[in-house]
Write a protein that holds these residues in place. Structure first.
Motif, PDB file in Angstrom:
ATOM      1  N   ALA A  54      -7.912 118.714  26.303  1.00 24.09           N
ATOM      2  CA  ALA A  54      -8.317 117.724  25.308  1.00 24.09           C
ATOM      3  C   ALA A  54      -7.325 117.742  24.159  1.00 24.09           C
ATOM      4  O   ALA A  54      -7.039 118.793  23.588  1.00 24.09           O
ATOM      5  CB  ALA A  54      -9.724 118.015  24.807  1.00 24.09           C
ATOM      6  N   LEU A  55      -6.787 116.565  23.826  1.00 27.52           N
ATOM      7  CA  LEU A  55      -5.902 116.401  22.677  1.00 27.52           C
ATOM      8  C   LEU A  55      -6.669 115.658  21.588  1.00 27.52           C
ATOM      9  O   LEU A  55      -7.859 115.388  21.744  1.00 27.52           O
ATOM     10  CB  LEU A  55      -4.646 115.634  23.102  1.00 27.52           C
ATOM     11  N   SER A  56      -6.015 115.290  20.518  1.00 23.04           N
ATOM     12  CA  SER A  56      -6.728 114.649  19.407  1.00 23.04           C
ATOM     13  C   SER A  56      -7.389 113.330  19.808  1.00 23.04           C
ATOM     14  O   SER A  56      -8.556 113.114  19.541  1.00 23.04           O
ATOM     15  CB  SER A  56      -5.782 114.432  18.225  1.00 23.04           C
ATOM     16  N   ASN A  57      -6.654 112.410  20.451  1.00 22.76           N
ATOM     17  CA  ASN A  57      -7.223 111.112  20.834  1.00 22.76           C
ATOM     18  C   ASN A  57      -7.231 110.878  22.335  1.00 22.76           C
ATOM     19  O   ASN A  57      -7.691 109.845  22.797  1.00 22.76           O
ATOM     20  CB  ASN A  57      -6.441 109.968  20.183  1.00 22.76           C
ATOM     21  N   ASP A  58      -6.675 111.801  23.093  1.00 22.31           N
ATOM     22  CA  ASP A  58      -6.536 111.636  24.538  1.00 22.31           C
ATOM     23  C   ASP A  58      -7.012 112.871  25.278  1.00 22.31           C
ATOM     24  O   ASP A  58      -7.186 113.932  24.695  1.00 22.31           O
ATOM     25  CB  ASP A  58      -5.060 111.434  24.926  1.00 22.31           C
ATOM     26  N   ILE A  59      -7.165 112.687  26.568  1.00 22.15           N
ATOM     27  CA  ILE A  59      -7.353 113.821  27.474  1.00 22.15           C
ATOM     28  C   ILE A  59      -6.127 113.828  28.377  1.00 22.15           C
ATOM     29  O   ILE A  59      -5.787 112.809  29.000  1.00 22.15           O
ATOM     30  CB  ILE A  59      -8.642 113.682  28.304  1.00 22.15           C
ATOM     31  N   LYS A  60      -5.454 114.956  28.411  1.00 25.13           N
ATOM     32  CA  LYS A  60      -4.266 115.104  29.248  1.00 25.13           C
ATOM     33  C   LYS A  60      -4.692 115.772  30.549  1.00 25.13           C
ATOM     34  O   LYS A  60      -5.200 116.885  30.543  1.00 25.13           O
ATOM     35  CB  LYS A  60      -3.218 115.966  28.541  1.00 25.13           C
ATOM     36  N   ASN A  61      -4.495 115.067  31.655  1.00 28.89           N
ATOM     37  CA  ASN A  61      -4.798 115.590  32.984  1.00 28.89           C
ATOM     38  C   ASN A  61      -3.479 115.974  33.636  1.00 28.89           C
ATOM     39  O   ASN A  61      -2.671 115.100  33.959  1.00 28.89           O
ATOM     40  CB  ASN A  61      -5.514 114.531  33.822  1.00 28.89           C
ATOM     41  N   ASP A  62      -3.246 117.266  33.798  1.00 26.65           N
ATOM     42  CA  ASP A  62      -2.038 117.717  34.484  1.00 26.65           C
ATOM     43  C   ASP A  62      -2.212 117.433  35.963  1.00 26.65           C
ATOM     44  O   ASP A  62      -3.277 117.690  36.541  1.00 26.65           O
ATOM     45  CB  ASP A  62      -1.812 119.211  34.255  1.00 26.65           C
ATOM     46  N   ILE A  63      -1.156 116.885  36.577  1.00 27.30           N
ATOM     47  CA  ILE A  63      -1.244 116.510  37.979  1.00 27.30           C
ATOM     48  C   ILE A  63      -0.065 117.041  38.774  1.00 27.30           C
ATOM     49  O   ILE A  63       0.979 117.375  38.215  1.00 27.30           O
ATOM     50  CB  ILE A  63      -1.313 114.974  38.156  1.00 27.30           C
ATOM     51  N   GLY A  71       6.447 102.111  40.831  1.00 34.68           N
ATOM     52  CA  GLY A  71       6.685 102.594  39.480  1.00 34.68           C
ATOM     53  C   GLY A  71       8.093 103.022  39.208  1.00 34.68           C
ATOM     54  O   GLY A  71       9.039 102.529  39.809  1.00 34.68           O
ATOM     55  N   CYS A  72       8.200 103.979  38.343  1.00 36.48           N
ATOM     56  CA  CYS A  72       9.479 104.446  37.840  1.00 36.48           C
ATOM     57  C   CYS A  72      10.100 105.489  38.767  1.00 36.48           C
ATOM     58  O   CYS A  72       9.494 105.915  39.734  1.00 36.48           O
ATOM     59  CB  CYS A  72       9.280 105.035  36.446  1.00 36.48           C
ATOM     60  N   ASP A  73      11.313 105.886  38.428  1.00 36.74           N
ATOM     61  CA  ASP A  73      12.028 106.879  39.228  1.00 36.74           C
ATOM     62  C   ASP A  73      11.629 108.305  38.879  1.00 36.74           C
ATOM     63  O   ASP A  73      11.951 109.231  39.594  1.00 36.74           O
ATOM     64  CB  ASP A  73      13.537 106.723  39.043  1.00 36.74           C
ATOM     65  N   GLN A  74      10.959 108.479  37.766  1.00 37.70           N
ATOM     66  CA  GLN A  74      10.605 109.833  37.327  1.00 37.70           C
ATOM     67  C   GLN A  74       9.328 110.324  37.996  1.00 37.70           C
ATOM     68  O   GLN A  74       8.480 109.545  38.390  1.00 37.70           O
ATOM     69  CB  GLN A  74      10.441 109.877  35.808  1.00 37.70           C
ATOM     70  N   VAL A  75       9.210 111.637  38.123  1.00 37.20           N
ATOM     71  CA  VAL A  75       7.998 112.251  38.638  1.00 37.20           C
ATOM     72  C   VAL A  75       7.000 112.326  37.480  1.00 37.20           C
ATOM     73  O   VAL A  75       7.343 112.723  36.369  1.00 37.20           O
ATOM     74  CB  VAL A  75       8.290 113.669  39.196  1.00 37.20           C
ATOM     75  N   ILE A  76       5.774 111.929  37.740  1.00 42.50           N
ATOM     76  CA  ILE A  76       4.717 111.971  36.730  1.00 42.50           C
ATOM     77  C   ILE A  76       4.066 113.351  36.799  1.00 42.50           C
ATOM     78  O   ILE A  76       3.648 113.798  37.864  1.00 42.50           O
ATOM     79  CB  ILE A  76       3.655 110.873  36.985  1.00 42.50           C
ATOM     80  N   HIS A  77       3.967 114.026  35.637  1.00 39.87           N
ATOM     81  CA  HIS A  77       3.373 115.364  35.590  1.00 39.87           C
ATOM     82  C   HIS A  77       1.995 115.377  34.925  1.00 39.87           C
ATOM     83  O   HIS A  77       1.272 116.367  35.027  1.00 39.87           O
ATOM     84  CB  HIS A  77       4.299 116.336  34.857  1.00 39.87           C
ATOM     85  N   ALA A  78       1.667 114.291  34.222  1.00 42.28           N
ATOM     86  CA  ALA A  78       0.374 114.235  33.524  1.00 42.28           C
ATOM     87  C   ALA A  78      -0.099 112.793  33.439  1.00 42.28           C
ATOM     88  O   ALA A  78       0.710 111.866  33.385  1.00 42.28           O
ATOM     89  CB  ALA A  78       0.485 114.834  32.133  1.00 42.28           C
ATOM     90  N   ILE A  79      -1.399 112.626  33.450  1.00 40.42           N
ATOM     91  CA  ILE A  79      -2.029 111.322  33.274  1.00 40.42           C
ATOM     92  C   ILE A  79      -2.951 111.427  32.073  1.00 40.42           C
ATOM     93  O   ILE A  79      -3.733 112.374  31.958  1.00 40.42           O
ATOM     94  CB  ILE A  79      -2.800 110.903  34.535  1.00 40.42           C
ATOM     95  N   VAL A  88     -11.889 108.092  31.716  1.00 39.03           N
ATOM     96  CA  VAL A  88     -12.070 108.426  33.125  1.00 39.03           C
ATOM     97  C   VAL A  88     -12.333 109.925  33.235  1.00 39.03           C
ATOM     98  O   VAL A  88     -11.633 110.723  32.626  1.00 39.03           O
ATOM     99  CB  VAL A  88     -10.810 108.068  33.937  1.00 39.03           C
ATOM    100  N   THR A  89     -13.324 110.296  34.010  1.00 39.68           N
ATOM    101  CA  THR A  89     -13.607 111.712  34.251  1.00 39.68           C
ATOM    102  C   THR A  89     -13.038 112.085  35.610  1.00 39.68           C
ATOM    103  O   THR A  89     -13.412 111.507  36.625  1.00 39.68           O
ATOM    104  CB  THR A  89     -15.123 111.978  34.224  1.00 39.68           C
ATOM    105  N   LEU A  90     -12.127 113.045  35.609  1.00 38.20           N
ATOM    106  CA  LEU A  90     -11.463 113.471  36.839  1.00 38.20           C
ATOM    107  C   LEU A  90     -11.814 114.923  37.138  1.00 38.20           C
ATOM    108  O   LEU A  90     -11.980 115.720  36.224  1.00 38.20           O
ATOM    109  CB  LEU A  90      -9.942 113.327  36.691  1.00 38.20           C
ATOM    110  N   GLU A  91     -11.903 115.240  38.425  1.00 35.34           N
ATOM    111  CA  GLU A  91     -12.209 116.607  38.843  1.00 35.34           C
ATOM    112  C   GLU A  91     -10.921 117.364  39.147  1.00 35.34           C
ATOM    113  O   GLU A  91     -10.011 116.825  39.788  1.00 35.34           O
ATOM    114  CB  GLU A  91     -13.078 116.590  40.106  1.00 35.34           C
ATOM    115  N   ILE A  92     -10.865 118.604  38.699  1.00 32.08           N
ATOM    116  CA  ILE A  92      -9.715 119.456  38.979  1.00 32.08           C
ATOM    117  C   ILE A  92      -9.731 119.818  40.464  1.00 32.08           C
ATOM    118  O   ILE A  92     -10.787 119.977  41.070  1.00 32.08           O
ATOM    119  CB  ILE A  92      -9.735 120.706  38.076  1.00 32.08           C
TER     120      ILE A  92
END
Length: 191
Positions: A54-63, A71-79, A88-92
């Motif tokens: 949990a961040l101040s205004n967001d929830i960081k989901n490490d993926i 999408g883009c050429d970069q690898v996404i590490h967090a949503i 959105v509620t996501l399960e680890i």
């Protein structure tokens, strides 16, 4: 004095009802066909959620990104998802299909995006992610909730079975004559 109190009460009531409407409509999502979600998204990936913070205004989901469909050429590490009613509620340790937007190099999703668990997708949907959906992005998909449906243009498909998984297994593909039609196959039709 009574007139003044009555006037204040009515004003407060109107202001209250106006704010209740804003709050109630804060997260109203229209049904979205998986192909529409694919075409409207900036990024579409398959990923496993491996952590949450949990961040101040967001929830960081490490993926752990498994596959990039769009999408883009970069690898996404967090949503990232915000902490509002559209969160959105996501399960680890669970895999998802994520469709979302890139904002300042970070992928964001909301409740209105299409983010089902990977195992909930049918084989047709999984196959459509690699080729069919992309080839149908020039077509429009219109939901039809009650018959008769309105007449639409030839570059569109009517989605009449919103409440079933049936329509979600189809892809709206542009034909040789420029019109669009539902396609039931698992691969593109021959040209």
């Amino acid at each position: 004095m009574t007139r003044y109190v009555s006037s204040c009460f009515i004003t407060l009531l109107v202001l209250f009802l106006w704010r209740v409407e804003d709050i109630a409509e804060a997260c109203i999502c229209r049904p979205q066909h998986p192909q529409q979600a694919f075409c409207n998204a900036e990024v579409v990936i398959r990923a496993k959620v491996v952590g949450k913070k949990a961040l101040s205004n967001d929830i960081k989901n490490d993926i752990q990104q498994i596959k990039m469909f769009k999408g883009c050429d970069q690898v996404i590490h967090a949503i990232f998802t915000d902490t509002t009613s559209c969160s959105v509620t996501l399960e680890i340790n669970k895999e998802y299909l994520f469709t979302g937007k890139l904002e300042t190099g970070r992928m964001h999703i909301t409740l209105c995006d299409y983010n089902p668990p990977w195992e909930a997708l049918s084989a047709a949907q999984k196959n459509s992610l690699t080729r069919l959906y992309k080839s149908g992005c020039d077509c429009k998909i219109f939901p039809c909730t009650s018959l008769p449906c309105p007449i639409i243009t030839s570059d569109a498909c009517l989605w009449t079975d919103l409440g079933t998984d049936n329509g979600q297994n189809l892809a709206c593909i542009k034909r040789r004559d420029g019109s669009c039609a539902w396609y039931k196959g698992l691969v593109l039709p021959k040209k």
